[in-house]
Scaffold this motif. Structure first.
Motif, PDB file in Angstrom:
ATOM      1  N   ASP A  83     -35.634  23.042 -13.645  1.00  0.00           N
ATOM      2  CA  ASP A  83     -34.630  22.398 -14.499  1.00  0.00           C
ATOM      3  C   ASP A  83     -34.305  20.998 -13.991  1.00  0.00           C
ATOM      4  O   ASP A  83     -33.215  20.486 -14.226  1.00  0.00           O
ATOM      5  CB  ASP A  83     -33.345  23.236 -14.546  1.00  0.00           C
ATOM      6  CG  ASP A  83     -33.471  24.447 -15.451  1.00  0.00           C
ATOM      7  OD1 ASP A  83     -34.102  24.319 -16.517  1.00  0.00           O
ATOM      8  OD2 ASP A  83     -32.947  25.518 -15.098  1.00  0.00           O
ATOM      9  N   ALA A  84     -35.274  20.382 -13.327  1.00  0.00           N
ATOM     10  CA  ALA A  84     -35.033  19.032 -12.812  1.00  0.00           C
ATOM     11  C   ALA A  84     -34.775  18.062 -13.954  1.00  0.00           C
ATOM     12  O   ALA A  84     -34.007  17.111 -13.817  1.00  0.00           O
ATOM     13  CB  ALA A  84     -36.217  18.569 -11.972  1.00  0.00           C
ATOM     14  N   VAL A  85     -35.414  18.291 -15.090  1.00  0.00           N
ATOM     15  CA  VAL A  85     -35.082  17.569 -16.324  1.00  0.00           C
ATOM     16  C   VAL A  85     -34.314  18.537 -17.199  1.00  0.00           C
ATOM     17  O   VAL A  85     -34.833  19.596 -17.571  1.00  0.00           O
ATOM     18  CB  VAL A  85     -36.356  17.086 -17.052  1.00  0.00           C
ATOM     19  CG1 VAL A  85     -35.980  16.410 -18.372  1.00  0.00           C
ATOM     20  CG2 VAL A  85     -37.148  16.144 -16.169  1.00  0.00           C
ATOM     21  N   ARG A  89     -32.828  20.671 -24.338  1.00  0.00           N
ATOM     22  CA  ARG A  89     -33.908  20.659 -25.323  1.00  0.00           C
ATOM     23  C   ARG A  89     -34.931  21.726 -24.930  1.00  0.00           C
ATOM     24  O   ARG A  89     -35.859  21.429 -24.173  1.00  0.00           O
ATOM     25  CB  ARG A  89     -34.578  19.285 -25.362  1.00  0.00           C
ATOM     26  CG  ARG A  89     -33.625  18.110 -25.606  1.00  0.00           C
ATOM     27  CD  ARG A  89     -34.285  16.798 -25.226  1.00  0.00           C
ATOM     28  NE  ARG A  89     -34.726  16.829 -23.829  1.00  0.00           N
ATOM     29  CZ  ARG A  89     -35.362  15.826 -23.237  1.00  0.00           C
ATOM     30  NH1 ARG A  89     -35.638  14.732 -23.908  1.00  0.00           N
ATOM     31  NH2 ARG A  89     -35.732  15.926 -21.967  1.00  0.00           N
ATOM     32  N   PRO A  90     -34.750  22.958 -25.363  1.00  0.00           N
ATOM     33  CA  PRO A  90     -35.647  24.044 -24.954  1.00  0.00           C
ATOM     34  C   PRO A  90     -37.111  23.686 -25.206  1.00  0.00           C
ATOM     35  O   PRO A  90     -37.475  23.194 -26.271  1.00  0.00           O
ATOM     36  CB  PRO A  90     -35.200  25.219 -25.838  1.00  0.00           C
ATOM     37  CG  PRO A  90     -33.763  24.916 -26.151  1.00  0.00           C
ATOM     38  CD  PRO A  90     -33.698  23.422 -26.284  1.00  0.00           C
ATOM     39  N   GLU A  96     -41.196  18.413 -19.510  1.00  0.00           N
ATOM     40  CA  GLU A  96     -40.938  17.205 -18.743  1.00  0.00           C
ATOM     41  C   GLU A  96     -40.672  17.523 -17.271  1.00  0.00           C
ATOM     42  O   GLU A  96     -41.035  16.734 -16.379  1.00  0.00           O
ATOM     43  CB  GLU A  96     -39.771  16.434 -19.361  1.00  0.00           C
ATOM     44  CG  GLU A  96     -40.098  15.863 -20.733  1.00  0.00           C
ATOM     45  CD  GLU A  96     -39.000  14.986 -21.301  1.00  0.00           C
ATOM     46  OE1 GLU A  96     -38.069  14.616 -20.552  1.00  0.00           O
ATOM     47  OE2 GLU A  96     -39.073  14.674 -22.505  1.00  0.00           O
ATOM     48  N   SER A  97     -40.072  18.671 -17.006  1.00  0.00           N
ATOM     49  CA  SER A  97     -39.873  19.094 -15.618  1.00  0.00           C
ATOM     50  C   SER A  97     -41.215  19.373 -14.952  1.00  0.00           C
ATOM     51  O   SER A  97     -41.425  19.026 -13.777  1.00  0.00           O
ATOM     52  CB  SER A  97     -38.991  20.344 -15.560  1.00  0.00           C
ATOM     53  OG  SER A  97     -37.675  20.070 -15.994  1.00  0.00           O
ATOM     54  N   ALA A  98     -42.132  19.995 -15.686  1.00  0.00           N
ATOM     55  CA  ALA A  98     -43.471  20.263 -15.149  1.00  0.00           C
ATOM     56  C   ALA A  98     -44.211  18.956 -14.868  1.00  0.00           C
ATOM     57  O   ALA A  98     -44.885  18.815 -13.832  1.00  0.00           O
ATOM     58  CB  ALA A  98     -44.263  21.124 -16.124  1.00  0.00           C
ATOM     59  N   ALA A  99     -44.082  17.988 -15.773  1.00  0.00           N
ATOM     60  CA  ALA A  99     -44.732  16.689 -15.568  1.00  0.00           C
ATOM     61  C   ALA A  99     -44.138  15.981 -14.352  1.00  0.00           C
ATOM     62  O   ALA A  99     -44.861  15.330 -13.578  1.00  0.00           O
ATOM     63  CB  ALA A  99     -44.582  15.826 -16.822  1.00  0.00           C
ATOM     64  N   LYS A 126     -40.067  28.778 -19.771  1.00  0.00           N
ATOM     65  CA  LYS A 126     -39.797  28.555 -21.202  1.00  0.00           C
ATOM     66  C   LYS A 126     -39.340  29.842 -21.873  1.00  0.00           C
ATOM     67  O   LYS A 126     -38.441  29.832 -22.712  1.00  0.00           O
ATOM     68  CB  LYS A 126     -41.051  28.043 -21.907  1.00  0.00           C
ATOM     69  CG  LYS A 126     -41.418  26.605 -21.619  1.00  0.00           C
ATOM     70  CD  LYS A 126     -42.625  26.211 -22.466  1.00  0.00           C
ATOM     71  CE  LYS A 126     -43.040  24.780 -22.219  1.00  0.00           C
ATOM     72  NZ  LYS A 126     -44.183  24.379 -23.076  1.00  0.00           N
ATOM     73  N   ASP A 127     -39.997  30.959 -21.523  1.00  0.00           N
ATOM     74  CA  ASP A 127     -39.642  32.223 -22.173  1.00  0.00           C
ATOM     75  C   ASP A 127     -39.411  33.367 -21.190  1.00  0.00           C
ATOM     76  O   ASP A 127     -39.031  34.458 -21.594  1.00  0.00           O
ATOM     77  CB  ASP A 127     -40.719  32.636 -23.183  1.00  0.00           C
ATOM     78  CG  ASP A 127     -42.099  32.820 -22.557  1.00  0.00           C
ATOM     79  OD1 ASP A 127     -42.216  32.801 -21.312  1.00  0.00           O
ATOM     80  OD2 ASP A 127     -43.068  32.988 -23.316  1.00  0.00           O
TER      81      ASP A 127
END
Length: 227
Positions: A83-85, A89-90, A96-99, A126-127
């Motif tokens: 959850d760094a980003v 916005r699910p 964006e956190s993965a990137a 995500k799920d």
């Protein structure tokens, strides 16, 4: 540029987070810089639940489940980045956190295979439905959702914080969205995917979530009364 204020975080918890990152990533200049960036991101003013306290709670849950992981350090990194980003916005936030994880871990000189695994794990959030043989995904998912099995007062605080993060969303829309999330989790065979989680966290989590669903279905939005 001055980072977000972390003065409201209990000193002991802040110290433990810094030590946890140093133990995981080392004390080199790149690692220290990445750690500071992550702590600043988790301290952003608009956050109410996805805060440093949630980060610390998830890291502690990983330690409870560590024997069930294949690469526990990859899971720890995924907790720091998942959850760094966070902009509410699910899907997009997780992408964006993965990137971000891929970029910053590369700057730190992490092994490409480890980076790829962390990026994959962040996507699992995500799920929260890892595959049946995905031990690391199961540990990360369970650690992230462990708050669902909290005691009454902590769960009450959690639901209130979630509502506060979505304070810009009208009550009716929030209620519908939150009910969708809760029902989706409850429709799965298990909320938790590790043996420990299913045994020790599942019953309480289901009780908490069913009480929240009942509260929301009756028109409530802030938080359910303690069950």
């Amino acid at each position: 540029m001055k980072g977000p204020d972390r003065s409201d975080l209990p000193r002991e918890e802040a110290t433990l987070l810094a030590e946890s990152w140093s133990h995981l990533a080392g004390t080199g200049a790149e690692a220290r810089a990445v750690g500071e960036e992550l702590l600043d991101r988790w301290s952003e003013e608009h956050r109410r639940y996805h805060t440093l306290s949630h980060l610390w709670s998830a890291l502690c849950a990983v330690e409870v489940l560590r024997e069930e992981a294949h690469d526990v350090d990859a899971v720890r990194y995924a907790v720091w980045f998942h959850d760094a980003v966070y902009e509410g916005r699910p899907g997009q936030d997780e992408d964006e956190s993965a990137a971000l994880a891929e970029r910053l871990l590369s700057l730190m000189g992490q092994d490409p295979e480890r980076i790829a695994e962390v990026v994959r794990l962040v996507g699992v959030t995500k799920d929260h439905r890892p595959g049946p043989r995905d031990a690391d995904g199961a540990v990360l998912s369970d650690a992230d959702l462990s708050t669902l099995a909290a005691g009454p007062e902590e769960y009450l605080a959690y639901t209130g914080a979630v509502r506060a993060e979505y304070r810009h969303v009208p009550d009716e829309a929030f209620r519908a969205g939150r009910l969708g999330v809760l029902r989706s989790l409850l429709e799965a065979p298990n909320i938790f995917h590790t043996p420990f989680g299913r045994t020790h966290w599942e019953p309480r989590a289901r009780s908490n979530m069913l009480a929240e669903i009942d509260h929301l279905s009756r028109g409530g939005t802030e938080a359910p009364p303690p069950p």
